[in-house]
Design a protein around this motif. Structure first.
Motif, mmCIF file in Angstrom:
data_model
loop_
_atom_site.group_PDB
_atom_site.id
_atom_site.type_symbol
_atom_site.label_atom_id
_atom_site.label_comp_id
_atom_site.label_asym_id
_atom_site.label_seq_id
_atom_site.Cartn_x
_atom_site.Cartn_y
_atom_site.Cartn_z
ATOM 1 N N PHE A 8 59.753 -7.210 69.931
ATOM 2 C CA PHE A 8 59.947 -6.036 69.081
ATOM 3 C C PHE A 8 58.771 -5.095 69.178
ATOM 4 O O PHE A 8 57.656 -5.485 69.480
ATOM 5 C CB PHE A 8 60.340 -6.386 67.646
ATOM 6 N N CYS A 9 59.077 -3.830 68.950
ATOM 7 C CA CYS A 9 58.169 -2.722 69.221
ATOM 8 C C CYS A 9 57.015 -2.686 68.213
ATOM 9 O O CYS A 9 57.119 -3.165 67.094
ATOM 10 C CB CYS A 9 58.962 -1.421 69.168
ATOM 11 N N ASP A 10 55.915 -2.075 68.654
ATOM 12 C CA ASP A 10 54.758 -1.922 67.762
ATOM 13 C C ASP A 10 54.127 -0.543 67.910
ATOM 14 O O ASP A 10 52.974 -0.351 67.560
ATOM 15 C CB ASP A 10 53.724 -2.999 68.088
ATOM 16 N N ILE A 11 54.880 0.404 68.469
ATOM 17 C CA ILE A 11 54.266 1.727 68.586
ATOM 18 C C ILE A 11 54.174 2.350 67.194
ATOM 19 O O ILE A 11 53.310 3.159 66.915
ATOM 20 C CB ILE A 11 55.009 2.610 69.603
ATOM 21 N N CYS A 12 55.108 1.989 66.308
ATOM 22 C CA CYS A 12 54.847 2.201 64.895
ATOM 23 C C CYS A 12 55.183 0.901 64.178
ATOM 24 O O CYS A 12 55.513 -0.097 64.804
ATOM 25 C CB CYS A 12 55.614 3.405 64.340
ATOM 26 N N PHE A 13 55.164 0.906 62.876
ATOM 27 C CA PHE A 13 55.333 -0.319 62.085
ATOM 28 C C PHE A 13 56.791 -0.647 61.816
ATOM 29 O O PHE A 13 57.101 -1.554 61.052
ATOM 30 C CB PHE A 13 54.600 -0.145 60.752
ATOM 31 N N TRP A 14 57.723 0.128 62.367
ATOM 32 C CA TRP A 14 59.133 -0.055 62.026
ATOM 33 C C TRP A 14 59.679 -1.362 62.615
ATOM 34 O O TRP A 14 60.614 -1.940 62.089
ATOM 35 C CB TRP A 14 59.936 1.163 62.493
ATOM 36 N N LYS A 15 59.106 -1.783 63.743
ATOM 37 C CA LYS A 15 59.390 -3.091 64.337
ATOM 38 C C LYS A 15 60.796 -3.211 64.918
ATOM 39 O O LYS A 15 61.513 -4.192 64.712
ATOM 40 C CB LYS A 15 59.146 -4.221 63.320
ATOM 41 N N CYS A 16 61.179 -2.206 65.677
ATOM 42 C CA CYS A 16 62.509 -2.219 66.291
ATOM 43 C C CYS A 16 62.616 -3.281 67.365
ATOM 44 O O CYS A 16 61.703 -3.468 68.177
ATOM 45 C CB CYS A 16 62.798 -0.861 66.920
ATOM 46 N N GLY A 17 63.747 -3.937 67.415
ATOM 47 C CA GLY A 17 64.020 -4.937 68.431
ATOM 48 C C GLY A 17 64.150 -4.271 69.792
ATOM 49 O O GLY A 17 64.832 -3.254 69.932
ATOM 50 N N HIS B 99 61.120 7.511 62.098
ATOM 51 C CA HIS B 99 61.419 6.118 61.774
ATOM 52 C C HIS B 99 62.864 5.859 62.157
ATOM 53 O O HIS B 99 63.790 6.429 61.584
ATOM 54 C CB HIS B 99 61.132 5.838 60.303
ATOM 55 N N ASN B 100 62.994 5.000 63.132
ATOM 56 C CA ASN B 100 64.212 4.921 63.930
ATOM 57 C C ASN B 100 65.500 4.835 63.106
ATOM 58 O O ASN B 100 66.400 5.667 63.246
ATOM 59 C CB ASN B 100 64.068 3.734 64.877
ATOM 60 N N THR B 101 65.580 3.837 62.238
ATOM 61 C CA THR B 101 66.817 3.651 61.480
ATOM 62 C C THR B 101 67.124 4.880 60.632
ATOM 63 O O THR B 101 68.280 5.296 60.496
ATOM 64 C CB THR B 101 66.685 2.437 60.547
ATOM 65 N N LEU C 152 65.790 2.644 70.991
ATOM 66 C CA LEU C 152 64.437 2.846 70.475
ATOM 67 C C LEU C 152 64.206 4.335 70.247
ATOM 68 O O LEU C 152 64.906 5.174 70.805
ATOM 69 C CB LEU C 152 63.400 2.320 71.465
ATOM 70 N N CYS C 153 63.204 4.652 69.474
ATOM 71 C CA CYS C 153 62.835 6.048 69.302
ATOM 72 C C CYS C 153 61.984 6.463 70.504
ATOM 73 O O CYS C 153 61.611 5.634 71.330
ATOM 74 C CB CYS C 153 62.107 6.231 67.969
ATOM 75 N N PRO C 154 61.663 7.737 70.648
ATOM 76 C CA PRO C 154 60.906 8.182 71.830
ATOM 77 C C PRO C 154 59.573 7.445 72.005
ATOM 78 O O PRO C 154 59.154 7.171 73.127
ATOM 79 C CB PRO C 154 60.696 9.672 71.591
ATOM 80 N N ARG C 155 58.944 7.112 70.904
ATOM 81 C CA ARG C 155 57.654 6.421 71.033
ATOM 82 C C ARG C 155 57.878 5.023 71.570
ATOM 83 O O ARG C 155 57.163 4.551 72.456
ATOM 84 C CB ARG C 155 56.950 6.387 69.681
ATOM 85 N N GLY C 156 58.893 4.362 71.040
ATOM 86 C CA GLY C 156 59.221 3.018 71.523
ATOM 87 C C GLY C 156 59.651 3.053 72.981
ATOM 88 O O GLY C 156 59.277 2.192 73.774
HETATM 89 S S1 SF4 Z 1 60.586 3.505 65.137
HETATM 90 FE FE1 SF4 Z 1 60.044 3.842 67.303
HETATM 91 S S2 SF4 Z 1 57.873 3.340 67.489
HETATM 92 FE FE2 SF4 Z 1 58.599 2.521 65.524
HETATM 93 S S3 SF4 Z 1 59.105 0.416 66.012
HETATM 94 FE FE3 SF4 Z 1 61.001 1.628 66.246
HETATM 95 S S4 SF4 Z 1 61.052 2.211 68.422
HETATM 96 FE FE4 SF4 Z 1 58.981 1.501 67.970
#
Ligand code: SF4
Lengths: 725, 179
Positions: A43-52, A212-214, A78-82
């Motif tokens: 799961f992602c860590d580019i922000c704290f949202w923690k997307c799979g 924030h993705n969701t 994922l979002c652009p950062r992810g």
């Molecule tokens: S919102 Fe974007 S950066 Fe944050 S955890 Fe999800 S994909 Fe990663």
């Protein structure tokens, strides 16, 4: 390509489908070279949202990171950062090896040392601090799930002085305002049922820019379902462009607007009477207090025509209870933030949407037991951040309270800081205070993936592996549906970086606290927890996500309608606030206004950056490599400025910024300017990001402390435009 | 025959650039270049502003000037879906196609050839959406076959008002924006 008819498609592409079996084999361009592909869920860590996420390795090289379709947060996107996450792994400016300071703090002169030497040095200092001042003299600033093991280590050492800027510099006021009203906070990910809302009100929240993705995905759903959108913002945000009603509010007057909206709902009997009668406490008192605040009263404060205030209040009422007034996230604005957030909570209560579809759902989670650790040592001294309970409603540790104690030595001295994954120089207001506090320390350690400004002030800098290279704690999420996610390494770290769990465990061992880390390695820890829950660790490893059983999330589905407030009801009138000497129903006080010639400095988010943590990610920098200052077109014209010109900003205390590019635009009021937070790095080790754009944090020398919870309001700084000679 | 097209819903698009990032990683687009980009058109006077946000790229035109002007036939129309592509090994980097494209969709790759959006034909051949479509967090992008009246792209163009970019150039672009 679910939209092309499958039959037809097979006819067209049948031959090539048969020829390409390996995933991602770019047949047209790579046909000569067979590639070996491997996919690992994490799961992602580019922000704290923690997307799979699912990472793909091509011939041993990290190729791409995509959403895990099983993940309820990212829904496979994922979002652009992810999506740009691989840039964190490839970042040439990332920290590579432990560093020890060679000269005075802040000079950024280093010697590379071994992990053993670095951790040995830290352990010796920590032992000495404990002997001289007690263990509570060590503090930890931490951001994100990666901090879990370090927090555990510090508690085992004997200190609970652990804080994250996400409380006092971000969402704290919101959570306090909602807790005072409903007895529960909004939590993260926010429990907002955006996708079922028929009317969505955004106050300063710039979803779509704030990524924030969701939240953004559900915002898309709401737009597609023709939800009526009302946006309140001094800037014509992307969200404003999706709105039916855009209210270009005067900065600082949001609470006045909220009071006037509630006034209309009450005086026109438009609120949800059944809900309020059933669940409300002190409603009559509330009505009395709200009566003076008519739209006409609010007009000179907000600049919003009374008719528009009435009209939008009626739109909200028309869709109740599926009207969601979004509580926002980064809400440390003017100093009335907890009370303003409470007003938002009350407005939602008038809609009757708490526990109701289209409003706020009750998040659920899986029951995954923790690891059985020895008890933490008992501390004689309470946390240092909030002496005499000065901020009575702070339910988390106040970062700036720890900074204050470090500066003053009161209520007791703080002598060591561990700073994990948070760039305090950009996160806390008034960097001078932070720098002065650091001068009082006997030990200053930064653990991070990039050499952000705060690293420059450390005695020891420890390079962490990025999320794609490490395990972390389980994400046992509270969300619409229960699930647990695993972060696992996808690729090796390129240099001598180590995961935070290893750093925490090894440091604990050097502090003779090894018994607090009884597991041999993190997989033993993770598999223990998963197996205790009766689940399969192997399945988690191969799928990245384990889904729990669906549970009720609305009152209508069987969630008990209890409110853990003192009255057991939704508190329209708050006795606890009254008893503590605060307004029991929120009241508006006009914040200080910019002096002539000055503009209020506002800041916000970009969809392609996270805080000040992504400006050396080359992929994301290719999207946006500097920030701009948004200036109203007419104002720009008056100064003879056009888009693309460079200027400097000077704040009320004489601080002059780097050069920043002008964006002359019709998308902002004339009394404020705006920029994206996170740019303007001056850490010399961040070679690529160095001095690109401007740091709003540098200009935020003033802040107003929220009297309820100690948060630092930062939209209280004013700047002039300094033209280049 | 198939005629591939992209339909992009500007009402939903938030301009987050996820399409640009996903393309960049999927196609290993070199640092300093992007094959797609976001355009924000704001009109009006504050606070009465209208804004259209568009994800833009090569329009895979039905009448592609970049193909006609290519001296080596490197620029060509692929037999699957009418996608406009470049044979890298045949391209001499003369930039004629860059000059001919009204959308400024092409650039010279550091390796010397003209480069641009491929509609992710390598994914499409496997039944996947292009990377930009697959990643879009608001689901505002659709890819499909306009020769198939049952396809979602065909239906969307029937149901919703839409426009293409610079139609007056006569290139017959195959990217449509719902408004
Ligand atoms: S919102 Fe974007 S950066 Fe944050 S955890 Fe999800 S994909 Fe990663």
């Amino acid at each position: 390509m679910e939209f092309i008819s499958r039959r037809k498609f097979l006819k067209i592409g049948g031959a090539s489908l048969a020829a390409t079996t390996a995933i991602g084999n770019a047949k047209l361009f790579d046909s000569k070279r067979a590639t070996e592909l491997r996919q690992v869920p994490t799961f992602c860590d580019i922000c704290f949202w923690k997307c799979g996420a699912i990472a793909t390795i091509q011939d041993g090289k990290l190729w791409k990171v995509e959403g895990n379709p099983k993940d309820p947060l990212s829904r496979g996107r994922l979002c652009p950062r992810g999506s740009g996450g691989i840039g964190a792994h490839y970042d040439p400016d990332r920290l590579k090896t432990p560093l020890m300071r060679k000269s005075v703090r802040g000079e950024e002169e280093w010697v590379a040392v071994s992990w053993d030497e670095a951790l040995g040095f830290i352990a010796d200092k920590m032992k000495k601090i404990k002997a001289d001042y007690g263990p509570e003299a060590m503090a930890l600033f931490s951001h994100g799930i990666g901090g879990n093991f370090l927090k555990h280590m510090l508690k085992a050492y004997g200190s609970a002085n652990i804080a994250a800027p996400s409380f006092a510099q971000c969402r704290g006021p919101r959570d306090v305002g909602f807790k005072l009203t409903f007895g529960e906070d909004v939590s993260s990910p926010e429990r907002t049922d955006i996708r079922n809302a028929e009317c969505l009100v955004l106050i300063g929240s710039h979803l779509g820019e704030n990524m924030h993705n969701t939240q953004v995905q559900e915002f898309g759903d709401a737009i597609a379902q023709d939800a009526e959108i009302i946006v309140v913002d001094p800037r014509f945000s992307v969200a404003a462009s999706k709105a039916k009603y855009y209210l270009p509010i005067k900065p600082g007057a949001d609470l006045a607007l909220l009071l006037a909206w509630m006034n209309v709902l009450v005086t026109e009997n438009l609120y949800n009477q059944d809900y309020v009668t059933k669940y409300g406490f002190g409603f009559d008192h509330f009505v009395n207090e709200i009566l003076p605040f008519t739209p006409e009263w609010a007009y000179p404060e907000t600049g919003i025509e009374p008719d528009l205030i009435r009209q939008t209040a009626r739109v909200m009422a028309r869709h109740k209870p599926a009207t969601l007034i979004h509580p926002g996230r980064h809400v440390t604005w003017y100093g009335d933030d907890a009370q303003r957030s409470r007003a938002i909570a009350l407005l939602n209560a008038l809609m009757g949407n708490w526990g109701v579809k289209g409003g706020f759902y009750y998040p659920v989670s899986m029951d995954i037991p923790g690891y059985p650790y020895p008890e933490y040592p008992h501390s004689e001294r309470p946390k240092v951040d909030n002496p005499d309970n000065k901020y009575p409603f702070a339910h988390e540790t106040i970062t700036n309270g720890i900074r204050e104690a470090t500066l003053t030595g009161n209520p007791y001295p703080i002598k060591g800081w561990l700073v994990y994954a948070t760039n305090l120089m950009h996160a806390l207001p008034n960097e001078k205070e932070t720098i002065q506090a650091i001068q009082n320390l006997d030990l200053m350690v930064v653990i991070d993936v990039i050499p952000a400004e705060i690293a420059g002030w450390a005695d020891v800098v420890l390079p962490e592996s990025v999320y794609l290279e490490r395990y972390d704690d389980l994400n046992v999420e509270w969300f619409r549906e229960p699930f647990t996610a695993l972060r696992q390494p996808v690729i090796d770290p390129p240099h001598d970086q180590k995961p935070n769990w290893w750093i925490a465990k090894t440091l604990a061992e050097k502090l003779d606290l090894g018994h607090y880390f009884p597991w041999k390695d993190i997989e033993e820890y993770l598999s223990y927890r998963i197996n205790q829950a009766g689940l399969s660790y192997e399945q988690l490893k191969s799928e990245g996500i384990l889904l729990g059983e669906k549970q009720p999330i609305y009152f209508s589905e069987g969630v008990p309608d209890v409110f853990p407030t003192p009255s057991g009801k939704i508190e329209f009138y708050s006795l606890q606030l009254a008893q503590a000497g605060f307004d029991a129903v929120p009241k508006y006080t006009k914040p200080p206004q910019p002096p002539p010639g000055y503009f209020r400095l506002l800041y916000g988010r970009s969809p392609v950056h996270s805080f000040s943590r992504t400006q050396s990610n080359r992929i994301l920098m290719d999207m946006m490599d500097e920030n701009e200052v948004w200036i109203n077109q007419d104002v720009a014209g008056r100064y003879g400025l056009k888009s693309g010109d460079y200027i400097r900003l000077k704040n009320q205390d004489g601080v002059v910024s780097n050069r920043i590019k002008v964006k002359a635009t019709e998308r902002i009021r004339t009394d404020c300017v705006y920029m994206i937070h996170g740019f303007g790095h001056n850490s010399r080790m961040l070679k690529f990001a160095y001095e690109k754009g401007v740091s709003d944090a540098q200009l935020i020398t003033q802040y107003t402390v929220d009297p309820l919870m100690g948060g630092t309001a930062m939209n209280v700084n004013f700047v002039t435009l300094e033209l280049e000679a | 025959m198939a005629r591939f097209a992209m339909v992009i819903d500007t009402v939903k698009c938030v301009g987050c650039m996820d399409c640009v990032v996903a393309c960049k990683t999927e196609n290993k687009v070199p640092e300093g270049f992007n094959r797609d980009w976001i355009t924000t058109d704001a009109k009006g006077k504050f606070p009465t502003v209208q804004m259209e946000i568009r994800s833009e790229r090569c329009n895979h035109c039905d009448n592609p000037p970049c193909v006609y002007c290519c001296p080596t036939k490197a620029s060509h129309v692929h037999d699957l879906g009418g996608v406009v592509l470049v044979h890298h090994h045949m391209c001499i980097g003369c930039k004629a196609c860059l000059a001919s494209c009204p959308y400024d969709a092409r650039f010279i790759h550091p390796d010397g050839y003209a480069d641009k959006c491929t509609f992710c034909i390598h994914r499409v051949e496997k039944g996947l959406d292009p990377a930009c479509v697959a990643v879009c967090p608001t689901h505002c992008m659709y890819f499909g076959d306009l020769d198939d009246v049952e396809s979602q792209v065909s239906k969307l163009l029937l149901e919703r008002k839409n426009h293409a970019l610079i139609p007056e150039a006569g290139t017959r672009p195959e990217i449509y924006y719902l408004i």
